[in-house]
Write an enzyme that holds these catalytic residues in place. Structure first.
Site, PDB file in Angstrom:
ATOM      1  N   HIS A  51       5.698   1.465 -21.145  1.00 32.16           N
ATOM      2  CA  HIS A  51       5.043   2.882 -22.107  1.00 32.16           C
ATOM      3  C   HIS A  51       4.289   1.878 -23.114  1.00 32.16           C
ATOM      4  CE1 HIS A  51       6.347   6.831 -20.919  1.00 32.16           C
ATOM      5  NE2 HIS A  51       7.150   5.905 -20.000  1.00 32.16           N
ATOM      6  N   GLY A  86      -2.683  -1.371 -25.290  1.00 28.05           N
ATOM      7  CA  GLY A  86      -1.924  -3.068 -24.962  1.00 28.05           C
ATOM      8  C   GLY A  86      -0.599  -3.025 -25.338  1.00 28.05           C
ATOM      9  N   ASP A 127       1.406  -4.334 -27.696  1.00 26.99           N
ATOM     10  CA  ASP A 127       1.260  -4.587 -29.142  1.00 26.99           C
ATOM     11  C   ASP A 127       2.680  -4.069 -29.901  1.00 26.99           C
ATOM     12  OD1 ASP A 127       0.569  -2.109 -29.081  1.00 26.99           O
ATOM     13  OD2 ASP A 127      -0.704  -1.845 -30.599  1.00 26.99           O
ATOM     14  N   PRO A 137       1.096   8.790 -17.560  1.00 24.32           N
ATOM     15  CA  PRO A 137       1.405   9.330 -16.426  1.00 24.32           C
ATOM     16  C   PRO A 137       2.933   9.902 -16.419  1.00 24.32           C
ATOM     17  CG  PRO A 137       0.108   7.603 -15.761  1.00 24.32           C
ATOM     18  CD  PRO A 137       0.453   7.215 -16.977  1.00 24.32           C
ATOM     19  N   THR A 142      13.348   1.356  -7.982  1.00 25.54           N
ATOM     20  CA  THR A 142      14.253   1.050  -7.213  1.00 25.54           C
ATOM     21  C   THR A 142      15.342   0.876  -8.121  1.00 25.54           C
ATOM     22  OG1 THR A 142      14.989  -0.711  -5.711  1.00 25.54           O
ATOM     23  CG2 THR A 142      13.965  -1.375  -7.554  1.00 25.54           C
ATOM     24  N   ASP A 185      16.622   5.885  -7.087  1.00 23.65           N
ATOM     25  CA  ASP A 185      16.676   5.479  -5.797  1.00 23.65           C
ATOM     26  C   ASP A 185      18.185   5.931  -5.614  1.00 23.65           C
ATOM     27  OD1 ASP A 185      17.272   3.984  -3.625  1.00 23.65           O
ATOM     28  OD2 ASP A 185      17.077   2.166  -4.388  1.00 23.65           O
ATOM     29  N   THR A 199      20.375   2.805  -3.297  1.00 29.41           N
ATOM     30  CA  THR A 199      20.914   1.489  -3.844  1.00 29.41           C
ATOM     31  C   THR A 199      20.473   1.626  -5.434  1.00 29.41           C
ATOM     32  OG1 THR A 199      19.160   0.121  -3.264  1.00 29.41           O
ATOM     33  CG2 THR A 199      20.986  -0.085  -1.637  1.00 29.41           C
ATOM     34  N   ASP A 219      15.617  -3.905  -5.049  1.00 30.29           N
ATOM     35  CA  ASP A 219      15.493  -4.305  -3.797  1.00 30.29           C
ATOM     36  C   ASP A 219      14.087  -3.623  -3.304  1.00 30.29           C
ATOM     37  OD1 ASP A 219      16.387  -1.779  -3.333  1.00 30.29           O
ATOM     38  OD2 ASP A 219      18.461  -2.290  -2.605  1.00 30.29           O
TER      39      ASP A 219
END
Length: 337
Positions: free
Chosen positions: A85, A91, A93, A177, A208, A256, A259, A264
């Protein structure tokens, strides 16, 4: 994995490297970069920036991150998300860390971000030994890397020299987004930051690990696109699980479900089974520009982890030159000097 399967994956990645996508992306040639190919970043950042001035700064950061993640493992994905974020707005910063009325941190888009106290703790420790030397932006970048490693993910070398920005606006944080975009929207957003389609699919693999609020997924469970029905792409058993888990919008659910605490390739396997929590993730497996990449990453863990490090270096090297030219080394990450 059989050798023949590995050859197929290698050919697929090479073919992606040489491809030029059709339609609106006909001018964008994709390539799989290497860390060596990113050495040009040293024009702005340097891998030896702190070697003489504070040689053990990475050790200090790692020990602090390890201490925090040991107490609360959910902070590992939170630090990775906090870094993302930060970098995609003005950038890398540390503008996301500024705490004042109307700052990025106060935006609705930032309300679920966590890990600020970890960065403050690290900064206070570093200031004792190396006052006014190490930027909050460099600290956040390194903390994200170390959190990934502690979650079982890859290690990558970080170029340093970022400055802390003086400007932070809540309205700019709203451009990040939020999980409702199309694949085209996501590609265009990543391109605007100097990242490509491979970076999009690889960095999405960070899902993940970590959690999301049930609020962010409830539309898929009950009223997808105004149909008063669930998202038809959701696996039926997974849909039932999510409905049981997400009775309240304020609850959290793992990104996820297989796991959740291990870095992974399960994220990519979940895409194949229609068991991705966020619709933006699931869409990656239904788009011809992103599905082949997701497929190749699912087959080989080392391929995913190596490329994740490369894409993270690219992400962490996004610089807004106005922020850098007018930047500083904050004494307290929450406030400008």
């Amino acid at each position: 994995m059989k050798i023949s399967s590995f050859i197929i994956i290698t050919i697929l990645v090479i073919s992606l490297s040489m491809s030029v996508f059709a339609d609106d992306y006909s001018s964008m040639a994709l390539k799989v970069p290497t860390l060596e190919g990113l050495l040009g970043l040293e024009d702005d950042l340097s891998y030896s920036f702190y070697h003489e001035r504070c040689h053990d700064v990475e050790g200090i950061i790692y020990r602090k991150v390890k201490e925090w993640v040991h107490k609360d493992p959910t902070l590992a994905p939170s630090l990775l998300r906090l870094h993302y974020h930060d970098c995609v707005v003005r950038g890398c910063d540390a503008s996301i860390l500024l705490d004042h009325e109307g700052s990025e941190k106060t935006s609705n888009a930032s309300k679920t971000l966590r890990g600020f106290e970890v960065i403050d703790d690290i900064k206070a420790e570093i200031e004792k030994k190396y006052p006014k030397t190490v930027s909050c932006a460099d600290i956040l970048t390194t903390a994200a890397r170390d959190a990934t490693v502690l979650a079982g993910g890859p290690y990558w070398t970080i170029p340093y020299g970022r400055k802390d920005g003086r400007v932070s606006l809540a309205k700019e944080a709203m451009t990040v987004p939020n999980g409702s975009e199309s694949v085209t929207n996501l590609i265009e957003f990543f391109q605007s930051k100097g990242l490509n389609v491979i970076d999009l699919v690889v960095l999405s693999g960070a899902h993940t690990i970590g959690r999301a609020t049930c609020e962010s997924v409830q539309h898929r469970l009950y009223d997808y696109k105004g149909t008063k029905k669930p998202d038809p792409s959701l696996d039926a058993q997974y849909l039932n699980y999510l409905r049981r888990k997400c009775r309240w919008a304020s609850e959290n659910v793992y990104l996820d479900g297989e796991t959740p605490n291990t870095f992974d390739t399960q994220y990519y396997h979940n895409l194949k089974k229609n068991m991705s929590l966020l619709s933006t993730d699931q869409l990656l497996y239904s788009d011809s520009r992103t599905k082949p990449i997701a497929n190749s990453l699912s087959f080989e863990s080392s391929l995913f982890k190596n490329q994740f490090g490369v894409s993270m270096v690219k992400l962490s090297s996004i610089l807004d030159y106005t922020s850098q030219d007018d930047g500083e080394i904050r004494v307290d990450c929450k406030y400008v000097n």
